[in-house]
Scaffold this motif. Structure first.
Motif, short mmCIF file in Angstrom:
data_model
loop_
_atom_site.label_atom_id
_atom_site.label_comp_id
_atom_site.label_asym_id
_atom_site.label_seq_id
_atom_site.Cartn_x
_atom_site.Cartn_y
_atom_site.Cartn_z
N ALA A 117 0.86 -1.19 0.00
CA ALA A 117 0.00 0.00 0.00
C ALA A 117 0.89 1.23 0.00
N ARG A 118 0.34 2.32 -0.50
CA ARG A 118 1.13 3.55 -0.61
C ARG A 118 0.25 4.74 -0.27
N VAL A 119 0.80 5.66 0.52
CA VAL A 119 0.04 6.83 0.92
C VAL A 119 0.99 8.01 1.04
N SER A 120 0.50 9.20 0.73
CA SER A 120 1.30 10.41 0.85
C SER A 120 0.97 11.12 2.17
N VAL A 121 2.01 11.68 2.78
CA VAL A 121 1.85 12.40 4.04
C VAL A 121 2.43 13.79 3.87
N GLU A 122 1.64 14.81 4.19
CA GLU A 122 2.11 16.19 4.08
C GLU A 122 2.47 16.70 5.47
N ARG A 133 3.79 12.34 15.18
CA ARG A 133 3.05 11.10 15.07
C ARG A 133 1.78 11.39 14.26
N ARG A 134 1.67 10.76 13.11
CA ARG A 134 0.57 11.07 12.19
C ARG A 134 -0.24 9.82 11.89
N GLU A 135 -1.55 9.94 11.97
CA GLU A 135 -2.43 8.83 11.61
C GLU A 135 -2.76 8.92 10.13
N ASP A 251 5.05 8.27 1.33
CA ASP A 251 5.76 9.30 0.59
C ASP A 251 5.60 10.62 1.33
N VAL A 252 6.71 11.17 1.81
CA VAL A 252 6.66 12.37 2.64
C VAL A 252 6.78 13.61 1.76
N ARG A 253 5.86 14.54 1.95
CA ARG A 253 5.89 15.82 1.25
C ARG A 253 5.93 16.93 2.30
N VAL A 254 6.93 17.79 2.20
CA VAL A 254 7.07 18.90 3.13
C VAL A 254 6.54 20.16 2.47
#
Length: 368
Positions: A117-122, A133-135, A251-254
Protein backbone atom coordinates in the motif's frame (compact mmCIF):
# COMPACT_ATOMS: atom_id res chain seq x y z
CA UNK A 1 -1.72 0.42 15.64
CA UNK A 2 1.58 2.27 15.87
CA UNK A 3 4.72 1.88 13.78
CA UNK A 4 8.11 3.53 13.56
CA UNK A 5 11.00 3.50 11.08
CA UNK A 6 13.95 1.21 11.86
CA UNK A 7 17.39 2.49 12.74
CA UNK A 8 19.77 2.58 9.80
CA UNK A 9 22.57 0.01 10.14
CA UNK A 10 26.22 0.35 9.10
CA UNK A 11 26.02 -1.56 5.82
CA UNK A 12 29.67 -0.87 4.95
CA UNK A 13 30.79 -2.54 8.15
CA UNK A 14 28.42 -5.45 7.49
CA UNK A 15 30.10 -6.16 4.13
CA UNK A 16 33.56 -5.29 5.40
CA UNK A 17 34.22 -2.62 2.77
CA UNK A 18 35.25 1.06 3.07
CA UNK A 19 32.69 3.81 2.47
CA UNK A 20 34.30 4.68 -0.88
CA UNK A 21 34.28 1.07 -2.09
CA UNK A 22 33.67 0.51 -5.80
CA UNK A 23 30.66 -1.51 -6.95
CA UNK A 24 32.90 -4.41 -7.98
CA UNK A 25 34.35 -4.57 -4.45
CA UNK A 26 30.85 -4.59 -2.97
CA UNK A 27 29.84 -7.44 -5.29
CA UNK A 28 32.88 -9.50 -4.39
CA UNK A 29 32.29 -8.98 -0.68
CA UNK A 30 28.66 -10.03 -0.98
CA UNK A 31 29.50 -13.11 -3.05
CA UNK A 32 32.01 -14.27 -0.43
CA UNK A 33 29.81 -13.58 2.58
CA UNK A 34 26.66 -15.02 0.98
CA UNK A 35 28.42 -18.32 0.44
CA UNK A 36 29.83 -18.36 3.98
CA UNK A 37 26.66 -17.39 5.84
CA UNK A 38 23.81 -18.94 3.81
CA UNK A 39 21.71 -21.18 6.12
CA UNK A 40 22.02 -24.10 3.71
CA UNK A 41 25.75 -24.05 4.34
CA UNK A 42 25.19 -23.70 8.11
CA UNK A 43 22.26 -25.96 8.99
CA UNK A 44 20.77 -25.27 12.38
CA UNK A 45 22.93 -22.19 12.98
CA UNK A 46 20.54 -19.35 13.88
CA UNK A 47 23.39 -16.84 14.10
CA UNK A 48 24.49 -17.63 10.54
CA UNK A 49 20.94 -17.16 9.32
CA UNK A 50 20.71 -13.74 10.97
CA UNK A 51 24.10 -12.79 9.57
CA UNK A 52 23.02 -13.87 6.09
CA UNK A 53 19.98 -11.60 6.28
CA UNK A 54 22.20 -8.67 7.28
CA UNK A 55 24.61 -9.33 4.43
CA UNK A 56 21.80 -9.55 1.87
CA UNK A 57 20.19 -6.38 3.20
CA UNK A 58 23.49 -4.46 3.08
CA UNK A 59 24.11 -5.53 -0.52
CA UNK A 60 20.58 -4.61 -1.57
CA UNK A 61 21.18 -1.02 -0.41
CA UNK A 62 24.81 -0.46 -1.42
CA UNK A 63 24.47 -2.06 -4.86
CA UNK A 64 21.84 0.49 -5.90
CA UNK A 65 23.41 3.94 -6.60
CA UNK A 66 20.31 5.90 -5.59
CA UNK A 67 19.73 3.94 -2.39
CA UNK A 68 23.40 4.14 -1.54
CA UNK A 69 23.49 7.92 -2.03
CA UNK A 70 20.39 8.35 0.15
CA UNK A 71 21.91 6.07 2.80
CA UNK A 72 25.18 8.05 2.76
CA UNK A 73 23.18 11.26 3.31
CA UNK A 74 21.51 9.69 6.33
CA UNK A 75 18.05 9.76 4.78
CA UNK A 76 15.34 7.24 5.66
CA UNK A 77 14.74 6.08 2.14
CA UNK A 78 13.43 2.54 2.55
CA UNK A 79 15.72 1.82 5.53
CA UNK A 80 16.23 -1.61 7.04
CA UNK A 81 13.87 -4.58 6.97
CA UNK A 82 14.32 -4.88 3.22
CA UNK A 83 13.46 -8.57 3.37
CA UNK A 84 10.35 -9.64 5.25
CA UNK A 85 10.96 -13.33 4.44
CA UNK A 86 13.45 -15.61 2.77
CA UNK A 87 11.41 -15.17 -0.40
CA UNK A 88 12.72 -11.62 -0.58
CA UNK A 89 16.30 -12.78 -0.07
CA UNK A 90 15.82 -15.46 -2.71
CA UNK A 91 14.78 -12.70 -5.13
CA UNK A 92 18.17 -11.07 -4.55
CA UNK A 93 20.06 -14.31 -5.04
CA UNK A 94 18.04 -15.02 -8.17
CA UNK A 95 19.23 -11.78 -9.78
CA UNK A 96 22.79 -12.07 -8.46
CA UNK A 97 23.56 -15.74 -9.16
CA UNK A 98 21.55 -16.23 -12.31
CA UNK A 99 18.14 -17.26 -11.10
CA UNK A 100 18.91 -19.75 -8.34
CA UNK A 101 17.47 -18.94 -4.94
CA UNK A 102 18.57 -21.80 -2.66
CA UNK A 103 21.45 -24.25 -2.67
CA UNK A 104 22.62 -27.37 -0.87
CA UNK A 105 19.57 -29.36 -1.98
CA UNK A 106 17.08 -27.43 0.15
CA UNK A 107 14.47 -25.29 -1.57
CA UNK A 108 12.02 -22.85 -0.03
CA UNK A 109 8.61 -22.30 -1.52
CA UNK A 110 7.72 -18.67 -1.91
CA UNK A 111 4.75 -17.98 0.30
CA UNK A 112 1.94 -15.84 -1.11
CA UNK A 113 2.28 -12.24 -0.02
CA UNK A 114 -0.24 -9.45 0.32
CA UNK A 115 -0.17 -6.30 -1.82
CA UNK A 116 1.80 -3.23 -0.84
CA UNK A 117 0.00 0.00 0.00
CA UNK A 118 1.13 3.55 -0.61
CA UNK A 119 0.04 6.83 0.92
CA UNK A 120 1.30 10.41 0.85
CA UNK A 121 1.85 12.40 4.04
CA UNK A 122 2.11 16.19 4.08
CA UNK A 123 4.14 17.84 6.84
CA UNK A 124 4.71 21.45 7.78
CA UNK A 125 8.22 22.67 8.43
CA UNK A 126 7.29 22.97 12.11
CA UNK A 127 6.42 19.25 12.17
CA UNK A 128 9.70 18.42 10.47
CA UNK A 129 11.50 20.34 13.21
CA UNK A 130 9.96 18.32 16.04
CA UNK A 131 8.99 15.01 14.46
CA UNK A 132 5.35 14.01 14.47
CA UNK A 133 3.05 11.10 15.07
CA UNK A 134 0.57 11.07 12.19
CA UNK A 135 -2.43 8.83 11.61
CA UNK A 136 -2.80 7.81 7.99
CA UNK A 137 -5.68 5.99 6.32
CA UNK A 138 -5.51 3.85 3.22
CA UNK A 139 -7.63 1.30 1.36
CA UNK A 140 -6.19 -2.20 1.28
CA UNK A 141 -7.06 -5.89 1.48
CA UNK A 142 -7.88 -7.72 4.71
CA UNK A 143 -8.73 -11.32 5.45
CA UNK A 144 -12.33 -12.13 4.59
CA UNK A 145 -14.22 -12.47 7.85
CA UNK A 146 -16.71 -14.97 6.40
CA UNK A 147 -14.18 -17.61 5.32
CA UNK A 148 -11.43 -16.40 7.67
CA UNK A 149 -9.10 -15.87 4.76
CA UNK A 150 -9.30 -19.44 3.45
CA UNK A 151 -11.31 -18.69 0.32
CA UNK A 152 -13.75 -21.58 0.78
CA UNK A 153 -17.37 -21.38 1.87
CA UNK A 154 -17.66 -22.49 5.51
CA UNK A 155 -18.52 -26.18 5.63
CA UNK A 156 -16.76 -26.84 2.32
CA UNK A 157 -13.03 -27.05 3.14
CA UNK A 158 -10.46 -26.83 0.34
CA UNK A 159 -8.62 -29.93 -0.82
CA UNK A 160 -4.89 -30.42 -1.07
CA UNK A 161 -3.45 -29.73 -4.52
CA UNK A 162 -2.53 -33.06 -6.10
CA UNK A 163 0.07 -31.59 -8.44
CA UNK A 164 2.31 -30.04 -5.76
CA UNK A 165 1.20 -32.10 -2.75
CA UNK A 166 0.22 -28.96 -0.87
CA UNK A 167 3.60 -27.23 -1.08
CA UNK A 168 2.39 -24.62 -3.55
CA UNK A 169 5.59 -24.94 -5.57
CA UNK A 170 7.63 -27.10 -7.89
CA UNK A 171 11.43 -27.24 -7.89
CA UNK A 172 14.05 -27.21 -10.63
CA UNK A 173 17.64 -28.12 -9.67
CA UNK A 174 20.77 -26.84 -11.39
CA UNK A 175 24.52 -26.69 -10.76
CA UNK A 176 25.97 -23.17 -10.24
CA UNK A 177 29.04 -21.49 -8.79
CA UNK A 178 27.60 -21.87 -5.30
CA UNK A 179 26.91 -25.56 -5.72
CA UNK A 180 23.65 -27.36 -6.33
CA UNK A 181 20.93 -24.73 -6.34
CA UNK A 182 17.21 -25.03 -6.74
CA UNK A 183 14.76 -22.69 -8.38
CA UNK A 184 11.33 -22.63 -6.75
CA UNK A 185 8.37 -21.65 -8.94
CA UNK A 186 4.70 -21.44 -8.08
CA UNK A 187 2.45 -24.40 -8.82
CA UNK A 188 0.32 -23.74 -11.88
CA UNK A 189 -2.66 -25.72 -10.60
CA UNK A 190 -3.18 -23.97 -7.26
CA UNK A 191 -1.29 -20.74 -8.06
CA UNK A 192 1.04 -21.27 -5.12
CA UNK A 193 -1.70 -21.73 -2.49
CA UNK A 194 -1.16 -25.48 -2.02
CA UNK A 195 -4.91 -25.98 -1.90
CA UNK A 196 -7.76 -25.94 -4.39
CA UNK A 197 -11.13 -24.45 -3.50
CA UNK A 198 -14.10 -26.21 -5.07
CA UNK A 199 -16.80 -24.15 -3.33
CA UNK A 200 -15.69 -20.49 -3.18
CA UNK A 201 -16.70 -18.19 -0.34
CA UNK A 202 -19.94 -16.39 -1.17
CA UNK A 203 -18.71 -13.13 0.34
CA UNK A 204 -15.23 -12.80 -1.23
CA UNK A 205 -15.86 -15.09 -4.24
CA UNK A 206 -12.92 -17.24 -3.20
CA UNK A 207 -10.45 -14.36 -3.25
CA UNK A 208 -9.76 -14.85 0.50
CA UNK A 209 -9.72 -11.09 1.11
CA UNK A 210 -12.00 -8.08 1.06
CA UNK A 211 -11.14 -4.40 0.79
CA UNK A 212 -11.51 -1.90 3.58
CA UNK A 213 -9.96 1.31 4.86
CA UNK A 214 -7.33 0.91 7.56
CA UNK A 215 -5.80 3.52 9.85
CA UNK A 216 -2.34 3.39 11.37
CA UNK A 217 -0.36 5.82 13.53
CA UNK A 218 3.14 6.43 12.21
CA UNK A 219 6.04 8.09 14.03
CA UNK A 220 7.85 10.30 11.51
CA UNK A 221 11.32 11.33 12.71
CA UNK A 222 12.46 14.93 13.03
CA UNK A 223 14.58 16.30 10.19
CA UNK A 224 13.02 14.19 7.45
CA UNK A 225 13.41 15.60 3.94
CA UNK A 226 10.83 16.27 1.26
CA UNK A 227 10.47 13.30 -1.10
CA UNK A 228 11.63 10.69 1.43
CA UNK A 229 9.85 7.34 1.23
CA UNK A 230 9.40 5.33 4.42
CA UNK A 231 8.68 1.61 4.33
CA UNK A 232 6.77 -0.08 7.15
CA UNK A 233 7.19 -3.80 6.72
CA UNK A 234 4.07 -5.94 7.13
CA UNK A 235 1.60 -3.06 7.40
CA UNK A 236 0.21 -3.44 3.88
CA UNK A 237 -2.54 -5.69 2.57
CA UNK A 238 -3.28 -9.35 3.23
CA UNK A 239 -3.41 -12.20 0.71
CA UNK A 240 -5.42 -14.45 3.00
CA UNK A 241 -4.90 -16.72 5.97
CA UNK A 242 -1.36 -17.95 6.54
CA UNK A 243 0.27 -15.39 4.25
CA UNK A 244 2.65 -12.52 4.87
CA UNK A 245 1.21 -9.03 4.65
CA UNK A 246 2.55 -6.54 2.16
CA UNK A 247 4.37 -3.35 3.10
CA UNK A 248 3.13 0.19 3.59
CA UNK A 249 5.05 2.96 1.81
CA UNK A 250 4.76 6.55 3.01
CA UNK A 251 5.76 9.30 0.59
CA UNK A 252 6.66 12.37 2.64
CA UNK A 253 5.89 15.82 1.25
CA UNK A 254 7.07 18.90 3.13
CA UNK A 255 4.91 21.95 2.51
CA UNK A 256 6.50 25.25 1.50
CA UNK A 257 6.98 27.81 4.28
CA UNK A 258 6.79 31.52 3.44
CA UNK A 259 9.32 32.36 6.14
CA UNK A 260 12.11 30.01 5.15
CA UNK A 261 13.71 28.13 2.30
CA UNK A 262 15.37 24.84 3.16
CA UNK A 263 18.74 23.39 2.25
CA UNK A 264 19.14 20.07 4.02
CA UNK A 265 19.19 20.82 7.75
CA UNK A 266 19.89 24.52 7.12
CA UNK A 267 17.26 27.27 6.73
CA UNK A 268 17.45 30.59 4.89
CA UNK A 269 15.42 33.73 5.63
CA UNK A 270 15.29 36.99 3.68
CA UNK A 271 15.09 40.04 6.00
CA UNK A 272 13.98 43.09 4.04
CA UNK A 273 15.25 46.51 5.14
CA UNK A 274 14.94 49.96 3.64
CA UNK A 275 17.71 51.93 1.93
CA UNK A 276 18.06 54.43 4.78
CA UNK A 277 17.93 51.68 7.42
CA UNK A 278 20.79 49.86 5.70
CA UNK A 279 22.85 53.05 5.63
CA UNK A 280 22.07 54.23 9.16
CA UNK A 281 21.56 50.92 10.94
CA UNK A 282 18.39 49.39 12.43
CA UNK A 283 16.96 46.36 14.15
CA UNK A 284 15.05 43.51 12.52
CA UNK A 285 12.88 40.73 13.96
CA UNK A 286 13.79 37.34 12.52
CA UNK A 287 11.26 34.49 12.89
CA UNK A 288 12.39 31.19 14.41
CA UNK A 289 10.90 27.71 14.25
CA UNK A 290 8.41 27.19 17.01
CA UNK A 291 6.90 30.69 16.78
CA UNK A 292 9.64 32.63 18.57
CA UNK A 293 11.76 35.38 17.02
CA UNK A 294 15.16 36.95 17.52
CA UNK A 295 16.12 40.62 17.23
CA UNK A 296 19.20 41.32 15.15
CA UNK A 297 21.17 44.57 15.06
CA UNK A 298 21.79 45.76 11.52
CA UNK A 299 25.05 47.67 11.50
CA UNK A 300 25.21 51.07 9.72
CA UNK A 301 26.46 50.69 6.16
CA UNK A 302 25.15 47.12 5.77
CA UNK A 303 25.44 46.07 2.13
CA UNK A 304 22.75 44.23 0.15
CA UNK A 305 23.26 40.47 0.33
CA UNK A 306 24.97 40.50 3.74
CA UNK A 307 24.33 37.17 5.48
CA UNK A 308 24.19 36.60 9.23
CA UNK A 309 24.41 33.04 10.60
CA UNK A 310 22.40 31.88 13.62
CA UNK A 311 24.01 28.60 14.74
CA UNK A 312 21.65 25.79 15.73
CA UNK A 313 18.49 27.62 14.65
CA UNK A 314 17.87 25.29 11.70
CA UNK A 315 16.37 21.80 11.52
CA UNK A 316 17.46 18.67 13.41
CA UNK A 317 19.92 16.45 11.56
CA UNK A 318 18.16 13.25 10.57
CA UNK A 319 19.32 10.38 12.79
CA UNK A 320 22.30 12.45 13.93
CA UNK A 321 22.96 14.82 16.79
CA UNK A 322 22.76 18.56 16.49
CA UNK A 323 20.84 20.98 14.32
CA UNK A 324 21.51 23.01 11.23
CA UNK A 325 21.85 26.78 11.10
CA UNK A 326 19.61 29.67 10.09
CA UNK A 327 21.13 32.06 7.55
CA UNK A 328 19.59 35.53 7.45
CA UNK A 329 20.21 37.54 4.29
CA UNK A 330 19.63 41.29 4.34
CA UNK A 331 17.68 42.34 1.26
CA UNK A 332 17.91 46.13 0.79
CA UNK A 333 14.75 47.44 -0.85
CA UNK A 334 15.15 50.37 -3.24
CA UNK A 335 11.89 52.32 -3.61
CA UNK A 336 10.46 52.35 -7.12
CA UNK A 337 8.06 55.26 -6.52
CA UNK A 338 8.90 58.47 -4.62
CA UNK A 339 6.88 61.35 -3.33
CA UNK A 340 8.07 64.86 -4.12
CA UNK A 341 9.51 65.24 -0.62
CA UNK A 342 11.32 61.90 -0.82
CA UNK A 343 12.78 62.72 -4.20
CA UNK A 344 13.98 66.10 -3.01
CA UNK A 345 15.66 64.50 0.00
CA UNK A 346 17.41 61.91 -2.16
CA UNK A 347 18.57 64.55 -4.63
CA UNK A 348 20.08 66.51 -1.77
CA UNK A 349 21.79 63.36 -0.54
CA UNK A 350 23.16 62.66 -4.03
CA UNK A 351 24.58 66.18 -4.31
CA UNK A 352 26.27 65.84 -0.94
CA UNK A 353 27.76 62.51 -2.02
CA UNK A 354 28.81 63.81 -5.39
CA UNK A 355 26.69 61.23 -7.19
CA UNK A 356 25.39 61.79 -10.70
CA UNK A 357 21.68 61.16 -11.03
CA UNK A 358 19.30 61.25 -13.97
CA UNK A 359 17.26 64.33 -14.64
CA UNK A 360 13.56 63.88 -13.86
CA UNK A 361 11.45 63.13 -16.92
CA UNK A 362 8.95 65.88 -17.68
CA UNK A 363 5.62 65.23 -19.29
CA UNK A 364 5.07 66.79 -22.66
CA UNK A 365 2.09 69.10 -23.00
CA UNK A 366 -0.43 68.16 -25.61
CA UNK A 367 -1.27 70.77 -28.20
CA UNK A 368 -4.72 72.30 -28.29
Amino acid sequence: MRASASDVKDYYETLGVPRDAAQDDIKRAFRRLARETHPDANPGDAAAEARFREVAEAYEVLSDPQRRAAYDRGELSDPGNLFSSFAGIDDLLNSFFGGMGSFGGRARARAPRGPDARVSVELTLEEVATGVRREVSFATTVECGHCRGGGAEPGHPPRTCEQCGGSGARRISQRTLLGSMTTVVSCDACRGAGQIVDTPCTRCAGQRVTRETRAIAVDIPAGIDDGTRLRLTGHGGSAGAGTASGDLYLDVRVLADERFTREGEHLHHAARIGLAAAALGTKVEVPLLGGDSETLDVEPGTQPGTVVRLPGAGLPRLQRRGRGDLFVEYVVEVPSELSAEEREALETFARLRGERIAEPKRRRRRKG
